[in-house]
Design a protein around this motif. Sequence first.
Motif, PDB file in Angstrom:
ATOM      1  N   LEU A 219       0.899  -1.476  -0.223  1.00 49.50           N
ATOM      2  CA  LEU A 219      -0.064  -0.271  -0.344  1.00 49.50           C
ATOM      3  C   LEU A 219       0.603   0.914   0.033  1.00 49.50           C
ATOM      4  CD1 LEU A 219      -2.823   1.653   0.660  1.00 49.50           C
ATOM      5  CD2 LEU A 219      -2.791   1.048   2.689  1.00 49.50           C
ATOM      6  N   LEU A 220       0.929   1.992  -0.750  1.00 48.66           N
ATOM      7  CA  LEU A 220       1.370   3.589  -1.188  1.00 48.66           C
ATOM      8  C   LEU A 220       0.511   4.675  -0.463  1.00 48.66           C
ATOM      9  CD1 LEU A 220       2.552   2.723  -4.537  1.00 48.66           C
ATOM     10  CD2 LEU A 220       4.374   2.253  -2.684  1.00 48.66           C
ATOM     11  N   ILE A 221       1.106   5.236   0.450  1.00 50.91           N
ATOM     12  CA  ILE A 221       0.143   5.955   1.376  1.00 50.91           C
ATOM     13  C   ILE A 221       1.069   7.224   0.664  1.00 50.91           C
ATOM     14  CG2 ILE A 221      -0.904   7.206   3.017  1.00 50.91           C
ATOM     15  CD1 ILE A 221      -1.147   4.650   3.594  1.00 50.91           C
ATOM     16  N   TRP A 222       0.163   8.732   0.549  1.00 44.71           N
ATOM     17  CA  TRP A 222       1.333   9.897  -0.040  1.00 44.71           C
ATOM     18  C   TRP A 222      -0.087  10.870  -0.311  1.00 44.71           C
ATOM     19  CZ3 TRP A 222       4.630   7.162  -2.261  1.00 44.71           C
ATOM     20  CH2 TRP A 222       6.115   7.178  -2.968  1.00 44.71           C
ATOM     21  N   GLY A 223       0.652  12.445   0.587  1.00 44.00           N
ATOM     22  CA  GLY A 223       0.321  13.616   1.002  1.00 44.00           C
ATOM     23  C   GLY A 223       0.648  13.612  -1.468  1.00 44.00           C
ATOM     24  N   GLU A 224      -0.647  14.990  -1.294  1.00 45.83           N
ATOM     25  CA  GLU A 224      -0.903  15.376  -2.872  1.00 45.83           C
ATOM     26  C   GLU A 224      -0.128  16.307  -2.752  1.00 45.83           C
ATOM     27  OE1 GLU A 224      -4.637  15.436  -4.360  1.00 45.83           O
ATOM     28  OE2 GLU A 224      -5.173  13.758  -3.459  1.00 45.83           O
ATOM     29  N   GLU A 225       0.193  17.182  -1.263  1.00 48.82           N
ATOM     30  CA  GLU A 225       1.232  18.539  -0.987  1.00 48.82           C
ATOM     31  C   GLU A 225       2.397  18.444  -1.429  1.00 48.82           C
ATOM     32  OE1 GLU A 225      -2.217  19.685  -2.621  1.00 48.82           O
ATOM     33  OE2 GLU A 225      -2.080  18.954  -0.949  1.00 48.82           O
ATOM     34  N   ASP A 226       2.919  16.604  -1.581  1.00 50.66           N
ATOM     35  CA  ASP A 226       4.395  16.736  -0.770  1.00 50.66           C
ATOM     36  C   ASP A 226       5.265  17.185  -1.716  1.00 50.66           C
ATOM     37  OD1 ASP A 226       7.028  15.639  -0.444  1.00 50.66           O
ATOM     38  OD2 ASP A 226       5.870  13.295   0.175  1.00 50.66           O
ATOM     39  N   PRO A 242       4.433  -4.985  -8.988  1.00 50.92           N
ATOM     40  CA  PRO A 242       3.104  -6.037  -9.892  1.00 50.92           C
ATOM     41  C   PRO A 242       1.222  -6.065  -8.089  1.00 50.92           C
ATOM     42  CG  PRO A 242       5.336  -7.008  -9.459  1.00 50.92           C
ATOM     43  CD  PRO A 242       5.272  -5.834  -7.804  1.00 50.92           C
ATOM     44  N   ASP A 243       1.858  -5.798  -7.254  1.00 57.05           N
ATOM     45  CA  ASP A 243       0.363  -5.779  -6.112  1.00 57.05           C
ATOM     46  C   ASP A 243       0.402  -4.705  -5.366  1.00 57.05           C
ATOM     47  OD1 ASP A 243      -1.520  -6.527  -4.772  1.00 57.05           O
ATOM     48  OD2 ASP A 243      -0.096  -8.145  -4.030  1.00 57.05           O
ATOM     49  N   ALA A 244       0.582  -3.389  -5.539  1.00 54.83           N
ATOM     50  CA  ALA A 244       0.414  -2.146  -5.364  1.00 54.83           C
ATOM     51  C   ALA A 244      -1.552  -1.848  -5.216  1.00 54.83           C
ATOM     52  CB  ALA A 244       1.134  -1.749  -5.116  1.00 54.83           C
ATOM     53  N   LYS A 245      -1.170  -0.854  -4.623  1.00 56.39           N
ATOM     54  CA  LYS A 245      -2.403   0.056  -4.224  1.00 56.39           C
ATOM     55  C   LYS A 245      -1.432   1.143  -3.932  1.00 56.39           C
ATOM     56  CE  LYS A 245      -7.350   1.516  -2.789  1.00 56.39           C
ATOM     57  NZ  LYS A 245      -8.083   0.613  -1.526  1.00 56.39           N
ATOM     58  N   LEU A 246      -2.585   2.614  -4.566  1.00 51.11           N
ATOM     59  CA  LEU A 246      -1.726   3.931  -3.811  1.00 51.11           C
ATOM     60  C   LEU A 246      -3.152   4.605  -3.455  1.00 51.11           C
ATOM     61  CD1 LEU A 246       0.299   6.597  -4.222  1.00 51.11           C
ATOM     62  CD2 LEU A 246      -1.019   6.903  -6.258  1.00 51.11           C
ATOM     63  N   ILE A 247      -2.673   6.044  -2.830  1.00 56.09           N
ATOM     64  CA  ILE A 247      -4.548   6.311  -1.581  1.00 56.09           C
ATOM     65  C   ILE A 247      -3.486   7.726  -1.677  1.00 56.09           C
ATOM     66  CG2 ILE A 247      -5.202   6.682   0.624  1.00 56.09           C
ATOM     67  CD1 ILE A 247      -5.342   3.708   0.170  1.00 56.09           C
ATOM     68  N   THR A 248      -3.482   8.841  -1.714  1.00 57.20           N
ATOM     69  CA  THR A 248      -3.348  10.527  -1.714  1.00 57.20           C
ATOM     70  C   THR A 248      -4.247  10.663  -0.682  1.00 57.20           C
ATOM     71  OG1 THR A 248      -4.658  11.005  -3.785  1.00 57.20           O
ATOM     72  CG2 THR A 248      -2.524  10.108  -3.979  1.00 57.20           C
ATOM     73  N   TYR A 249      -3.857  11.728   0.182  1.00 64.92           N
ATOM     74  CA  TYR A 249      -4.232  12.591   1.042  1.00 64.92           C
ATOM     75  C   TYR A 249      -4.344  13.850  -0.055  1.00 64.92           C
ATOM     76  CZ  TYR A 249      -4.084   8.998   4.160  1.00 64.92           C
ATOM     77  OH  TYR A 249      -3.942   7.303   5.353  1.00 64.92           O
ATOM     78  N   GLU A 250      -5.283  14.654   0.311  1.00 64.76           N
ATOM     79  CA  GLU A 250      -5.306  15.856  -0.080  1.00 64.76           C
ATOM     80  C   GLU A 250      -5.058  17.035   1.004  1.00 64.76           C
ATOM     81  OE1 GLU A 250      -9.549  17.188  -0.582  1.00 64.76           O
ATOM     82  OE2 GLU A 250      -9.648  16.571  -2.467  1.00 64.76           O
ATOM     83  N   LYS A 251      -4.334  17.983   0.963  1.00 66.50           N
ATOM     84  CA  LYS A 251      -4.123  19.169   1.432  1.00 66.50           C
ATOM     85  C   LYS A 251      -3.196  18.282   2.642  1.00 66.50           C
ATOM     86  CE  LYS A 251      -7.701  22.193   1.576  1.00 66.50           C
ATOM     87  NZ  LYS A 251      -8.673  23.092   1.933  1.00 66.50           N
ATOM     88  N   THR A 252      -2.539  17.907   2.030  1.00 60.94           N
ATOM     89  CA  THR A 252      -1.049  16.937   2.901  1.00 60.94           C
ATOM     90  C   THR A 252       0.382  16.603   2.131  1.00 60.94           C
ATOM     91  OG1 THR A 252      -3.058  15.034   3.705  1.00 60.94           O
ATOM     92  CG2 THR A 252      -0.607  15.213   4.186  1.00 60.94           C
ATOM     93  N   GLY A 253       1.182  17.258   3.101  1.00 61.68           N
ATOM     94  CA  GLY A 253       2.356  16.777   2.777  1.00 61.68           C
ATOM     95  C   GLY A 253       3.570  16.291   3.293  1.00 61.68           C
TER      96      GLY A 253
END
Length: 276
Positions: A219-226, A242-253
């Motif tokens: 699981l990849l987790i990212w801040g959209e303002e990084d 091969p087996d990954a999912k990305l989740i992003t958070y708004e207004k997060t560094g």
Amino acid sequence: MCVNSLNQTYIKVDNINLYCEYLLNDKPPILLIHGFASSTYTFRRIIPLLQKKFSIIAVDLPGFGKSEKSTSFVYSFENYAKLMIECIHKFGFANTHIVAHSMGGQIALNMARIAPDKINKLILLSSSGYLKRSKKLLIISSYLPFFEKVIHYYIGRKDVKYHLGNVFFNQSLINDELVREFGRPLAEKGFYKALIRLIRHREGDLLPKQLQDIQVPTLLIWGEEDRVVPVEVGKQLVQDLPDAKLITYEKTGHLITEERPELVFKNILMHTNYQL
């Protein structure tokens, strides 16, 4: 629910003294790996949440935090990965989940490449990716007698509050405690000696063809303002793994464990198949 305090101690792994915070119970283990110029302090806001569901091991990497600033350790991602695998063994676990932030993400990916049977799930928070090795001239320069002073000057040009401003989207979260804790390593002479060795030894990040061989669910987790590791890196990683999912958070560094601890915790539970 009552939350217990973590044990704080030093452990010796491959002759390196590592500072460690841990809580062992009857719950599945999770290993926390911090990023560059950081420490277990990175996870201070998610540990109280995680320990309700997991046994926790959080280690300061060699050269950082309260761990030894070794002048014999080879500071490559592969060696860091092997050391963390030994930590898992040290605590008696056959395998573990991993939560890793920034540079720690590359270490976790190397662990998954070297010993996939030791890793259940990967949760990578704003993971570094696709960086090349230091340029040859910089590596050669690192052997010059005055190079440590050059590095000290380069890092010290900006104060800690400035650097924190670069990793936060919400600047109001920056307080004196954060400035003090993130500034601690910069005051240690040993940190700069270790940093020079990291410049010399750090291989480039894993190549796409290497990432494509990693089968561990990620699981990849990212801040959209990084601004440190842009979300585009996450978008590339989710294509190569091969087996990954990305989740992003708004207004997060970049420092999402500080800005969105509850969301990070919730997503960790979902990825590790816990019921909320």
